[in-house]
Design a protein around this motif. Structure first.
Motif, mmCIF file in Angstrom:
data_model
loop_
_atom_site.group_PDB
_atom_site.id
_atom_site.type_symbol
_atom_site.label_atom_id
_atom_site.label_comp_id
_atom_site.label_asym_id
_atom_site.label_seq_id
_atom_site.Cartn_x
_atom_site.Cartn_y
_atom_site.Cartn_z
ATOM 1 N N ARG A 67 103.178 -59.164 -64.086
ATOM 2 C CA ARG A 67 103.984 -58.455 -65.212
ATOM 3 C C ARG A 67 104.377 -57.119 -64.572
ATOM 4 O O ARG A 67 103.532 -56.374 -64.465
ATOM 5 C CB ARG A 67 103.123 -58.210 -66.336
ATOM 6 N N TRP A 68 105.487 -56.948 -64.415
ATOM 7 C CA TRP A 68 106.119 -55.390 -63.951
ATOM 8 C C TRP A 68 106.792 -54.833 -64.890
ATOM 9 O O TRP A 68 107.891 -55.252 -65.400
ATOM 10 C CB TRP A 68 106.954 -55.669 -62.738
ATOM 11 N N HIS A 69 106.041 -53.567 -65.353
ATOM 12 C CA HIS A 69 106.584 -52.895 -66.667
ATOM 13 C C HIS A 69 107.415 -51.863 -66.421
ATOM 14 O O HIS A 69 107.955 -51.038 -67.471
ATOM 15 C CB HIS A 69 105.223 -52.242 -67.251
ATOM 16 N N GLY A 70 107.816 -51.289 -64.914
ATOM 17 C CA GLY A 70 108.669 -50.552 -64.691
ATOM 18 C C GLY A 70 107.930 -49.125 -64.343
ATOM 19 O O GLY A 70 106.817 -48.690 -64.733
ATOM 20 N N SER A 71 108.282 -48.674 -63.272
ATOM 21 C CA SER A 71 107.321 -47.579 -62.348
ATOM 22 C C SER A 71 108.538 -46.593 -61.690
ATOM 23 O O SER A 71 109.347 -46.853 -61.167
ATOM 24 C CB SER A 71 106.629 -48.184 -61.506
ATOM 25 N N PRO A 72 108.542 -45.503 -61.907
ATOM 26 C CA PRO A 72 107.193 -44.735 -62.326
ATOM 27 C C PRO A 72 107.106 -44.419 -63.878
ATOM 28 O O PRO A 72 106.014 -44.212 -64.445
ATOM 29 C CB PRO A 72 107.412 -43.110 -61.914
ATOM 30 N N ARG A 73 108.071 -44.532 -64.638
ATOM 31 C CA ARG A 73 108.136 -44.570 -65.857
ATOM 32 C C ARG A 73 108.268 -45.895 -66.588
ATOM 33 O O ARG A 73 109.045 -46.535 -66.686
ATOM 34 C CB ARG A 73 109.586 -43.873 -66.650
ATOM 35 N N ILE A 74 106.953 -46.225 -67.122
ATOM 36 C CA ILE A 74 106.809 -47.518 -67.720
ATOM 37 C C ILE A 74 107.965 -47.804 -68.846
ATOM 38 O O ILE A 74 108.190 -46.944 -69.602
ATOM 39 C CB ILE A 74 105.380 -47.567 -68.340
ATOM 40 N N TYR A 75 108.337 -49.277 -68.817
ATOM 41 C CA TYR A 75 109.217 -49.499 -69.516
ATOM 42 C C TYR A 75 110.718 -49.209 -69.358
ATOM 43 O O TYR A 75 111.683 -49.800 -69.764
ATOM 44 C CB TYR A 75 108.947 -49.476 -71.025
ATOM 45 N N PHE A 76 110.918 -47.892 -68.771
ATOM 46 C CA PHE A 76 112.323 -47.469 -68.521
ATOM 47 C C PHE A 76 112.735 -47.500 -67.010
ATOM 48 O O PHE A 76 113.769 -47.808 -66.979
ATOM 49 C CB PHE A 76 112.010 -45.922 -68.949
ATOM 50 N N SER A 77 111.718 -47.593 -66.096
ATOM 51 C CA SER A 77 112.245 -47.369 -64.704
ATOM 52 C C SER A 77 112.634 -48.487 -64.115
ATOM 53 O O SER A 77 112.137 -49.768 -64.440
ATOM 54 C CB SER A 77 111.179 -46.711 -63.913
#
Length: 266
Positions: free
Chosen positions: A189-199
């Motif tokens: 599960r990749w949530h977005g990085s560095p900004r979680i959910y946004f990046s």
């Protein structure tokens, strides 16, 4: 259980919303889900975490996708966050009745735990035993977020109840970066990085992920990867780009560092 003809690696998103800028990437369909299923073969149902759905709703979703498509369904927060895995039998019974509407297209369950929930052997064993009675053959993945769940003593729990441990990004704690447990699949599960959910993820990260997915698929278990960076609709573009990278011939060594960055979605 995955069939012998099931793809070794499935790539998808949390939900199936398609932003206007991505519409041209999909074929026509009678609904957003049907269009999504023309290019991707798995979706994670996150709305089940927040509210129950009628069995007829799950039946309708199952009818909109092709036979090979699969869903994973997130266990309700009433079980994981409010009850904190204690005395959850009635809630799990209702949940099992609801998701039965997916039929054979139920590919697995996701149990995401709150960061404050530390591992307690008695509570965890009781919960997963009850879950397994309701879902004896369904793959189960758990995403714990308290460091105590990554201690060696927890390995017996995963093995006893055939539960996979999610590989998450950003990893919370750091040990969460790689899949673990003893379930019937490997689940990212990749949530977005560095900004979680946004990046969004760049090509270097996606190439490294493709190499990891290939390596784990060679071990014989199905591999699923879900992008949850949906806030700015990057999940779709990352999922499709990862599928394109997986179609490319792998480098001589999968763990070789990428030498260049390709930014265009192919």
């Amino acid at each position: 259980m995955p069939s012998r003809s099931a793809p070794a690696i499935r790539i998808g998103c949390a939900g199936w919303s398609i932003a206007t800028r991505h519409a041209v990437l999909f074929d026509d369909g009678g609904s957003a889900l049907a269009r999504y299923a023309t290019r991707l073969d798995v979706a994670e149902i996150n709305s089940s975490f927040y509210r129950p759905h009628r069995p007829q709703t799950y039946e309708r979703w199952a009818a909109q996708v092709p036979p090979h498509f699969r869903f994973s369904v997130k266990v309700p927060k009433a079980v994981t966050h409010e009850a904190r895995l204690v005395r959850a039998g009635d809630a799990l019974a209702r949940f099992a009745d609801e998701v039965a509407g997916l039929g054979r297209k139920l590919g697995g369950l996701l149990v995401q735990l709150p960061p404050s929930l530390a591992y307690e052997a008695r509570v965890a064993n009781t919960f997963f035993a009850v879950l397994r009675r309701r879902f004896p053959r369904t793959p189960v993945a758990c995403e714990p977020r308290h460091p105590s769940w990554y201690e060696p003593r927890v390995d017996a729990l995963w093995a006893r109840h055939a539960v996979a441990r999610v590989a998450a990004d950003p990893p919370r704690p750091q040990d969460a970066a790689v899949p673990g447990g003893h379930g019937r699949w490997h689940y990212w599960r990749w949530h977005g990085s560095p900004r979680i959910y946004f990046s969004a993820y760049d090509d270097d990260r996606l190439r490294a992920l493709a190499a990891a997915l290939r390596a784990h698929a060679r071990r014989g278990r199905p591999v699923w990867c879900i992008f949850d960076n949906t806030a700015h609709a990057h999940a779709i573009e990352n999922a499709l780009r990862l599928k394109a990278l997986l179609r490319e011939a792998p480098p001589e060594r999968d763990d070789a560092a990428p030498r260049r960055s390709l930014s265009r979605l192919r």
